[in-house]
Design an enzyme around this catalytic site. Structure first.
Site, PDB file in Angstrom:
ATOM      1  N   ALA A  55       2.892   5.937  -2.646  1.00 24.24           N
ATOM      2  CA  ALA A  55       4.062   6.781  -2.981  1.00 24.24           C
ATOM      3  C   ALA A  55       4.112   7.065  -4.477  1.00 24.24           C
ATOM      4  O   ALA A  55       4.474   8.165  -4.899  1.00 24.24           O
ATOM      5  CB  ALA A  55       5.349   6.085  -2.534  1.00 24.24           C
TER       6      ALA A  55
ATOM      7  N   GLU B  33       0.842  -1.203   0.000  1.00 23.78           N
ATOM      8  CA  GLU B  33       0.000   0.000   0.000  1.00 23.78           C
ATOM      9  C   GLU B  33       0.877   1.253   0.000  1.00 23.78           C
ATOM     10  O   GLU B  33       0.610   2.219  -0.694  1.00 23.78           O
ATOM     11  CB  GLU B  33      -0.910   0.043   1.232  1.00 23.78           C
ATOM     12  CG  GLU B  33      -2.248  -0.616   1.038  1.00 23.78           C
ATOM     13  CD  GLU B  33      -2.290  -1.983   1.696  1.00 23.78           C
ATOM     14  OE1 GLU B  33      -1.200  -2.571   1.929  1.00 23.78           O
ATOM     15  OE2 GLU B  33      -3.401  -2.464   1.977  1.00 23.78           O
ATOM     16  N   GLU B  34       1.939   1.204   0.844  1.00 18.09           N
ATOM     17  CA  GLU B  34       2.831   2.365   0.947  1.00 18.09           C
ATOM     18  C   GLU B  34       3.408   2.707  -0.429  1.00 18.09           C
ATOM     19  O   GLU B  34       3.465   3.867  -0.823  1.00 18.09           O
ATOM     20  CB  GLU B  34       3.964   2.056   1.946  1.00 18.09           C
ATOM     21  CG  GLU B  34       5.083   3.099   1.922  1.00 18.09           C
ATOM     22  CD  GLU B  34       6.012   3.055   3.119  1.00 18.09           C
ATOM     23  OE1 GLU B  34       5.707   2.360   4.104  1.00 18.09           O
ATOM     24  OE2 GLU B  34       7.041   3.733   3.069  1.00 18.09           O
ATOM     25  N   ARG B  35       3.829   1.691  -1.158  1.00 18.43           N
ATOM     26  CA  ARG B  35       4.511   1.951  -2.439  1.00 18.43           C
ATOM     27  C   ARG B  35       3.539   2.360  -3.523  1.00 18.43           C
ATOM     28  O   ARG B  35       3.865   3.192  -4.374  1.00 18.43           O
ATOM     29  CB  ARG B  35       5.368   0.735  -2.810  1.00 18.43           C
ATOM     30  CG  ARG B  35       6.589   0.687  -1.907  1.00 18.43           C
ATOM     31  CD  ARG B  35       7.420  -0.549  -1.944  1.00 18.43           C
ATOM     32  NE  ARG B  35       8.444  -0.437  -0.890  1.00 18.43           N
ATOM     33  CZ  ARG B  35       9.130  -1.449  -0.382  1.00 18.43           C
ATOM     34  NH1 ARG B  35       8.922  -2.672  -0.819  1.00 18.43           N
ATOM     35  NH2 ARG B  35      10.021  -1.250   0.562  1.00 18.43           N
TER      36      ARG B  35
END
Ligand SMILES: Cc1cc2nc3c(=O)[nH]c(=O)nc-3n(C[C@H](O)[C@H](O)[C@H](O)COP(=O)(O)OP(=O)(O)OC[C@H]3O[C@@H](n4cnc5c(N)ncnc54)[C@H](O)[C@@H]3O)c2cc1C
Length: 383
Positions: A246, A241-243
């Site tokens: 981002a 999810e973070e990537r």
């Protein structure tokens, strides 16, 4: 990616919020070196923007990641990188594992507050001697009765000077690195936690980043997220999810950078014509716009795979890598065409140039992304 009228409604809501509540304040927050996280998060919480993909039973909207993607894409129109990054920490970096694997009690007590914006969250993975090498974290959480006793140091923690809670990665036993770590929900007001003064950064200045020290900090065992020993795996999953966040949050920022450059170079004259009327300039900007569209297609695809419940690591990693590369390429090329004006802090291009440099480093450096891709391709060089 098929967007519906509901998606478009979300876009409008976020756009209005960014235009009215965020962008008019960015200059001041950047000067002050801090944005008021709780105040802003509470307003976002009222609009439901912090829990778009989170379960309805905890106050979320229970929608799929395509809606989260639309929100993140619109947050990219914020005139700096620090504020969207801080929001992303709250929604897509510090809370996905809690929402997916946290107990009902943990979610009722803590996740609900992340969604309303009553509480600010941070994610504690990196350490002074373990950034890229997540397996090498040294912070320990040793079981003592019904508590974990935490000792160690976390480094470069976004939101930490304002945070109420941290999603902490710590070693809960010896043994192989992928089985000895756990994610623990840590209230930041516990005795033994010290947050150092915020660090002085070249960019992302309105976002607070600081070192956090833990000395014999006692946290109840029930604050464990998921199973003990599974923290490394859960964090690797949370990185997806973070990537994706981002990568997607860069799209509008990069397009803004290109558009601002078209406007500036279109009216700036040299050698009897506008700078933009040099084909080398207009072609280069068109080339970069095409690259942004390619990044958009890649991130949308990563999102679709994730939505289908499949492992999106390969595509999310590729998207994060391309986003980092493109942030450097677009901001550098655009700044060049602004000439001396590009070097002035007052311009959006110089803001993006400073802020977006982080994308190739934070949340896994480009080289870490390349290592993951090599694993998928079976070409990771042997130690
Ligand atoms: C502004 C900011 C905010 C941040 N926010 C957070 C946060 O909220 N929470 C958190 O946990 N962390 C956060 N971080 C930390 C960030 O995730 C790390 O900085 C990042 O993972 C890189 O780790 P490192 O800085 O220790 O670099 P190092 O591990 O020291 O690596 C340095 C460089 O070496 C190269 N390198 C590394 N490994 C390899 C390899 N295998 N092969 C070839 N080259 C390699 C890369 O170019 C890398 O940039 C933040 C950092 C910054 C600067």
């Amino acid at each position: 990616m098929q967007f519906t009228p509901e998606h478009e409604e979300f876009r409008r809501t976020v756009k209005q919020f960014v235009d009215n509540e965020i962008n008019p304040n960015v200059e001041q927050w950047e000067k002050e070196g801090l944005f008021p996280a709780k105040e802003l998060f509470m307003k976002m919480g009222e609009l439901g923007l912090l829990g778009v993909t989170k379960p309805e039973e905890y106050g979320g909207l229970g929608l799929d990641l395509s809606y989260g993607l639309v929100v993140a894409e619109e947050l990219g129109a914020i005139h700096c990188g620090g504020v969207p990054m801080a929001i992303g920490v709250q929604t897509d970096m510090a809370t996905p594992a809690l929402a997916r694997f946290g107990s009902k009690e943990l979610c009722e007590k803590y996740l609900t507050k992340a969604i309303t914006g009553e509480a600010v969250f941070c994610i504690g993975v990196s350490e002074p001697n373990a950034g890229s090498d997540v397996a090498g974290v040294k912070t320990s959480a040793v079981r003592d009765g019904d508590d974990y006793v935490i000792n160690g140091t976390k480094m470069w923690i976004t939101n930490s000077t304002q945070a109420d809670y941290m999603c902490l990665l710590a070693n809960t036993s010896d043994g192989p690195f992928h089985k000895n770590k756990s994610l623990i929900l840590v209230p930041m007001d516990l005795e033994g936690i010290e947050v150092a003064p915020k660090l002085d950064k070249m960019g992302m200045r309105s976002s607070d980043t600081a070192q956090v020290f833990f000395k014999d900090v006692r946290v109840p065992v029930e604050n464990l997220i998921g199973q003990e020993g599974m923290g490394f795996m859960l964090q690797m999953q949370q990185f997806q999810e973070e990537r994706i966040f981002a990568a997607v949050v860069c799209l509008k920022a990069l397009e803004n950078c290109i558009r601002e450059t078209i406007e500036y170079t279109g009216q700036r004259m040299a050698f009897g014509k506008s700078i933009l009327d040099n084909q080398v300039v207009s072609f280069r900007l068109a080339e970069l716009q095409a690259e942004v569209e390619a990044l958009r297609a890649l991130t949308y695809r990563a999102c679709e795979v994730n939505m289908q419940g499949d492992d999106a690591t390969y595509l999310a990693t590729a998207a994060k890598l391309k986003a980092g590369r493109l942030c450097r390429e677009v901001t550098d090329a655009c700044l060049q065409y602004w000439g001396g004006m590009g070097f002035m802090n007052e311009n959006l291009v110089s803001q993006y140039y400073r802020d977006m440099r982080l994308v190739s480093i934070g949340g896994g450096a480009d080289e870490v992304m390349l290592g993951i891709l090599c694993k998928f391709m079976g070409t990771l060089p042997k130690a």
